[in-house]
Design a protein around this motif. Structure first.
Motif: not given
Length: 518
Positions: A92-112, A130-135
């Protein structure tokens, strides 16, 4: 005189019972664990041996060993948890992205990939929940891997954010047509899946990884919250899905734009009626029959309702069904925005529906026309259609596929096949309309006769038909029995709207005059 040195304090503070401030039990445990962790491995080993020797009987020794094992296991698990917490804090300290941006990145991944990411660390797991990751949920696979519980869990996680859902067992990824297929000069549009009805995948699997008719029930629960905003629904080879379950799911999806159904044991008529009733915004409809040429359930009123209630359809694919030309024409001419048409492997299409199609306001916007392996497609109708293309009709047309692994049917008798269609202006189309990719792939003469001889010998035998039914279907539904029997009836008996004609005189029937005049 001897010098008196002050006494050295003891390293372990002794707490007297008379001390007012008593040390809590947790503090004593912390101090004891600290001392315990300071010992070396050899010291602990010798200490345990001495304790065992001090016990008198074997039961006490065994009990002491069990206690040591439990303590070691608890201590190891506690250390792992602490390590994970520290790792998560570090991430969490070294990860460069804030949580909201991280969720947007994860939402672009395929389900697997999303599931793999969620198992990486607790920080990623929290973001991945986050629900947005399962859109956009894609649970398709080549072999069965998920069941109803997994689908329900994914849909519930998405909630009202669900936009796309893909389920089932994908067919083979290679196209098997029985003939060599030339290279395309343009890319096939996304409307055409890369798999083919010729190459079906086995659907056998463990019972724990089988989808049933209730796999889409979560779309309808809580007032249909999950299905309210669903835009895309793709279903592949779900054996236990039936008409009622699919129609219930569609009734909860009023915002559906893209529906793809492949290999389900559901009727075309019931599905299209449900679409026209509930999915008025539909733009792409792809439906491939699980039993090629045996579903003739579509009625003319169903076609009219679909055209009137779903005016935004731009892509229509009905593959492997028993379709008559007047019904096809109602669909193609009725949809004003239609650009993509695919009636591959349709059993009754002769090509009459193409007459004068591009001269009016409807049909002229077609860009892709696929009539591959249509058994009754006639050479004369194809020639007439290409002549209209050369005359200037269908100005937006980019892709035509009239390939047929059995050859084209002649004008008089569809049993008389044409393998080298000399009457079709193929070369002229390529010269005068070079922007069009024209596929006309036919087999060598004689291959169709052998195939038809085998087919006739099978369908004319009631015993053979019953044996085929019992081996191909396991649910015993009345739909399969009725559609199978209709397939073996007279070629012109597919007109369930009162048009009982044969293919030989179909061009002279009143039906053709009626729908060609529309």
């Amino acid at each position: 005189m001897d010098t008196v040195f002050p006494k050295r304090p003891c390293s372990v503070n002794y707490i007297s019972p008379d001390t007012p401030a008593r040390v809590s039990r947790s503090d004593e445990m912390d101090r004891l664990l600290e001392i315990f962790l300071g010992f070396s491995d050899s010291s602990l080993d010798l200490s345990l041996e001495r304790l065992l020797e001090s016990r008198a009987c074997d039961s006490e020794k065994n009990s002491l060993i069990d206690s040591a094992l439990r303590l070691g296991s608890v201590l190891q698990e506690s250390a792992k948890k602490s390590w994970r917490r520290r790792a998560s804090l570090h991430n969490s300290i070294s990860w460069p992205l804030p949580p909201d941006i991280t969720v947007k990145v994860f939402s672009a991944l395929d389900t697997q990939s999303l599931c793999h990411t969620a198992a990486t660390c607790s920080m990623f797991n929290k973001c991945a929940m986050d629900p947005l990751c399962y859109a956009n949920i894609d649970l398709t696979s080549i072999v069965p891997k998920v069941n109803n519980t997994v689908v329900t869990m994914m849909i519930q996680r998405a909630g009202k954010n669900l936009l796309s859902l893909k389920l089932g067992i994908l067919p083979g990824s290679t196209v098997s047509t029985g003939t060599s297929r030339p290279a395309y000069s343009i890319n096939i549009p996304v409307d055409t899946p890369v798999f083919s009805w010729h190459d079906k995948r086995t659907r056998q699997g463990k019972e724990s990884c089988v989808l049933t008719r209730s796999c889409l029930l979560s779309l309808s629960t809580d007032g249909g919250a999950a299905g309210a905003l669903l835009r895309k629904l793709h279903l592949y080879n779900i054996d236990r899905m039936d008409n009622a379950a699919l129609c219930t799911a569609l009734s909860a999806c009023p915002s559906l734009l893209d529906l793809e159904v492949v290999g389900l044991h559901v009727e075309l008529r019931h599905t299209l009626e449900s679409v026209s009733t509930n999915c008025h915004l539909i733009e792409r409809l792809f439906f491939e029959s699980s039993k090629t040429g045996r579903d003739d359930s579509l009625k003319s009123p169903t076609c009219a309702d679909l055209v009137n209630r779903c005016p935004n359809v731009t892509s229509l694919a009905l593959r492997g069904f028993k379709l008559q030309d007047h019904k096809v024409r109602t669909l193609v001419k009725g949809f004003r925005k239609l650009k993509f048409v695919d009636f591959s492997t349709s059993y009754s299409v002769t090509g009459i529906f193409l007459r004068n199609l591009g001269s009016g306001t409807n049909g002229q916007f077609l860009e892709f026309l696929i009539l591959r392996d249509c058994m009754h497609l006639k050479e004369v109708e194809v020639a007439r259609f290409l002549s209209s293309v050369l005359a200037g009709d269908f100005k937006f047309l980019r892709y035509i596929d009239i390939s047929n692994r059995e050859g084209l049917a002649s004008d008089e008798d569809w049993y008389d096949r044409c393998y080298t269609p000399s009457n079709i202006p193929l070369s002229r189309v390529q010269e005068e309309r070079p922007e069009i990719c024209l596929l006309a792939d036919f087999p060598k003469e004689g291959s169709f006769v052998e195939v038809e001889h085998i087919i006739d010998s099978e369908v004319n035998s009631d015993a053979s038909l019953q044996l085929q039914l019992s081996s191909q279907t396991s649910d015993g539904s009345s739909f399969m029995s009725s559609s199978e029997s209709s397939y073996t009836s007279d070629q012109g008996s597919g007109n369930e709207d009162g048009h009982n004609t044969t293919y030989a005189i179909y061009e002279e029937s009143s039906d053709e005059i009626e729908f060609l005049a529309t």
